[in-house]
Design a protein around this motif. Structure first.
Motif, PDB file in Angstrom:
ATOM      1  N   VAL A   1      -4.250  -4.662  -0.461  1.00 30.01           N
ATOM      2  CA  VAL A   1      -4.660  -5.778   0.399  1.00 30.01           C
ATOM      3  C   VAL A   1      -5.022  -5.259   1.791  1.00 30.01           C
ATOM      4  O   VAL A   1      -6.025  -5.671   2.384  1.00 30.01           O
ATOM      5  N   GLU A   2      -4.226  -4.317   2.301  1.00 34.44           N
ATOM      6  CA  GLU A   2      -4.497  -3.750   3.633  1.00 34.44           C
ATOM      7  C   GLU A   2      -5.865  -3.076   3.669  1.00 34.44           C
ATOM      8  O   GLU A   2      -6.602  -3.192   4.646  1.00 34.44           O
ATOM      9  N   GLN A   3      -6.182  -2.394   2.588  1.00 38.05           N
ATOM     10  CA  GLN A   3      -7.450  -1.667   2.520  1.00 38.05           C
ATOM     11  C   GLN A   3      -8.641  -2.616   2.644  1.00 38.05           C
ATOM     12  O   GLN A   3      -9.718  -2.228   3.056  1.00 38.05           O
TER      13      GLN A   3
ATOM     14  N   GLU B   1      -7.264  -0.205  11.826  1.00 36.63           N
ATOM     15  CA  GLU B   1      -5.795  -0.158  11.747  1.00 36.63           C
ATOM     16  C   GLU B   1      -5.313  -0.695  10.404  1.00 36.63           C
ATOM     17  O   GLU B   1      -4.376  -0.151   9.809  1.00 36.63           O
ATOM     18  N   GLU B   2      -5.959  -1.756   9.918  1.00 35.41           N
ATOM     19  CA  GLU B   2      -5.566  -2.304   8.606  1.00 35.41           C
ATOM     20  C   GLU B   2      -5.826  -1.273   7.505  1.00 35.41           C
ATOM     21  O   GLU B   2      -5.013  -1.097   6.596  1.00 35.41           O
ATOM     22  N   ILE B   3      -6.955  -0.574   7.609  1.00 38.01           N
ATOM     23  CA  ILE B   3      -7.263   0.460   6.607  1.00 38.01           C
ATOM     24  C   ILE B   3      -6.176   1.538   6.637  1.00 38.01           C
ATOM     25  O   ILE B   3      -5.712   2.010   5.599  1.00 38.01           O
ATOM     26  N   GLN B   4      -5.772   1.900   7.851  1.00 35.85           N
ATOM     27  CA  GLN B   4      -4.718   2.923   7.965  1.00 35.85           C
ATOM     28  C   GLN B   4      -3.396   2.440   7.355  1.00 35.85           C
ATOM     29  O   GLN B   4      -2.667   3.227   6.754  1.00 35.85           O
ATOM     30  N   HIS B   5      -3.100   1.153   7.498  1.00 33.30           N
ATOM     31  CA  HIS B   5      -1.902   0.611   6.838  1.00 33.30           C
ATOM     32  C   HIS B   5      -2.007   0.850   5.330  1.00 33.30           C
ATOM     33  O   HIS B   5      -1.040   1.257   4.679  1.00 33.30           O
ATOM     34  N   GLY B   6      -3.197   0.575   4.793  1.00 32.90           N
ATOM     35  CA  GLY B   6      -3.406   0.773   3.354  1.00 32.90           C
ATOM     36  C   GLY B   6      -3.230   2.233   2.967  1.00 32.90           C
ATOM     37  O   GLY B   6      -2.596   2.546   1.947  1.00 32.90           O
TER      38      GLY B   6
ATOM     39  N   ASP C   1       2.205  -3.158  14.611  1.00 33.97           N
ATOM     40  CA  ASP C   1       0.747  -3.369  14.664  1.00 33.97           C
ATOM     41  C   ASP C   1       0.402  -4.823  14.367  1.00 33.97           C
ATOM     42  O   ASP C   1      -0.459  -5.420  15.024  1.00 33.97           O
ATOM     43  N   GLU C   2       1.046  -5.387  13.339  1.00 36.23           N
ATOM     44  CA  GLU C   2       0.699  -6.760  12.925  1.00 36.23           C
ATOM     45  C   GLU C   2       1.006  -7.765  14.039  1.00 36.23           C
ATOM     46  O   GLU C   2       0.250  -8.711  14.251  1.00 36.23           O
ATOM     47  N   LEU C   3       2.090  -7.518  14.756  1.00 35.71           N
ATOM     48  CA  LEU C   3       2.428  -8.407  15.872  1.00 35.71           C
ATOM     49  C   LEU C   3       1.360  -8.297  16.966  1.00 35.71           C
ATOM     50  O   LEU C   3       0.933  -9.291  17.557  1.00 35.71           O
TER      51      LEU C   3
ATOM     52  N   ARG D   1       6.323   0.676  11.802  1.00 36.81           N
ATOM     53  CA  ARG D   1       5.067   0.892  12.539  1.00 36.81           C
ATOM     54  C   ARG D   1       4.045  -0.197  12.225  1.00 36.81           C
ATOM     55  O   ARG D   1       3.366  -0.719  13.100  1.00 36.81           O
ATOM     56  N   ILE D   2       3.938  -0.510  10.940  1.00 33.93           N
ATOM     57  CA  ILE D   2       2.959  -1.537  10.549  1.00 33.93           C
ATOM     58  C   ILE D   2       3.346  -2.895  11.145  1.00 33.93           C
ATOM     59  O   ILE D   2       2.490  -3.617  11.673  1.00 33.93           O
ATOM     60  N   ALA D   3       4.635  -3.228  11.099  1.00 28.00           N
ATOM     61  CA  ALA D   3       5.076  -4.528  11.639  1.00 28.00           C
ATOM     62  C   ALA D   3       4.705  -4.652  13.120  1.00 28.00           C
ATOM     63  O   ALA D   3       4.264  -5.710  13.576  1.00 28.00           O
TER      64      ALA D   3
HETATM   65 FE   LIG Z   1      -1.949  -4.590   8.144  1.00 21.46          FE
END
Ligand SMILES: [Fe+2]
Ligand SMILES: [Fe+2]
Length: 271
Positions: A33-35, A64-69, A150-152, A146-148
């Motif tokens: 989903v992040e990707q 950044e979302e891609i990096q989360h993926g 970023d999401e905030l 780290r992802i959390a």
């Molecule tokens: Fe994300």
């Protein structure tokens, strides 16, 4: 934007015996989903075609979302070497695609689109916070923390632009609340269900109801009441309501009751 890279993750600290295999299944789904952030960034650039400042922010957000993926995908491969993130992403996008040609928001206005984006970031911020707290595995915890964060930050980014567009488009509190609730309900649509299927059942036939139940059973299990309370505060803020007042207390009580009931039912059905 201050950011981290995959090299900042302490991969060498991986302790496989501390990883709950049930969590690994939802981590694999999340990596797909992040990707999809790349496609969402393209969609948003189409909707905000004449807003160069927003487009630039959205491209940074999409990366950044891609990096989360990538981080979650690399983690899933570390925990289960048979998991190929690129293959799973290809299976996912073959069956689920964002409208890349859109020139207007599916939410009816740009302000509405930004409300929906705030809701998505509320969901991911709460989810990764809950995941980080639910796992004792040090690498997964480090990634989710780290992802959390970023999401905030993403939530705040979209909220800032929402306020800018509200001044132009005048979407009222009820209109915002309606979009927020609609977007929350969509979390049970195909995106998460199909990602769960594509990540965990590559050779099986997609059964939406079965997939969403399998996903939701594992995802609901990581939440605690304080995650729900904080998430509702963020939703209320995006709708223009007081985040931490009486409305929050009532909504948190109802949502937490509903979630526990649903989680118990899903666990019973799976037993
Ligand atoms: Fe994300
Ligand atoms: Fe995000």
């Amino acid at each position: 934007m201050a950011h981290w890279t995959l090299d900042d993750i302490p991969w060498e600290r991986f302790e496989p015996q501390k990883l709950d295999p049930e969590l690994l299944r939802i981590v694999k789904a999340a990596s797909l989903v992040e990707q999809n952030g790349a496609d969402y960034a393209r969609y948003l650039c189409g909707v905000f075609a004449d807003d160069a400042g927003f487009q630039e922010a959205v491209r940074g957000w999409g990366n950044e979302e891609i990096q989360h993926g990538l981080a979650l995908g690399r983690y899933a491969h570390l925990a289960d070497p048979s998991f190929d993130h690129a293959d799973a992403c290809a299976r996912f996008t073959a069956g689920y695609r964002v409208d890349l040609e859109a020139t207007a928001s599916v939410r009816g206005s740009r302000a509405g689109e930004l409300v929906a984006r705030c809701i998505v970031e509320t969901g991911t911020s709460s989810y990764y916070t809950a995941l980080a707290e639910a796992t004792d595995e040090p690498v997964l915890k480090a990634i989710c923390q780290r992802i959390a964060a970023d999401e905030l930050r993403h939530y705040k980014l979209f909220l800032t632009h929402l306020r800018r567009y509200l001044a132009r488009e005048g979407l009222g509190m009820w209109g915002r609340l309606k979009i927020a609730l609609a977007r929350i309900r969509e979390s049970e649509d195909d995106e998460l269900a199909f990602a769960y299927h594509a990540a965990n059942d590559p050779r099986g036939v997609y059964d939406r109801t079965r997939a969403i139940r399998a996903y939701a059973r594992r995802a609901y299990a990581v939440y605690r009441r304080h995650h729900v309370e904080r998430g509702i505060a963020m939703v209320l803020k995006a709708a223009g309501l007081t985040p931490n007042g009486r409305v929050n207390r009532v909504a948190t009580g109802l949502a937490w009751w509903g979630m526990r009931k649903r989680a118990a039912r899903l666990a019973r059905e799976a037993a």
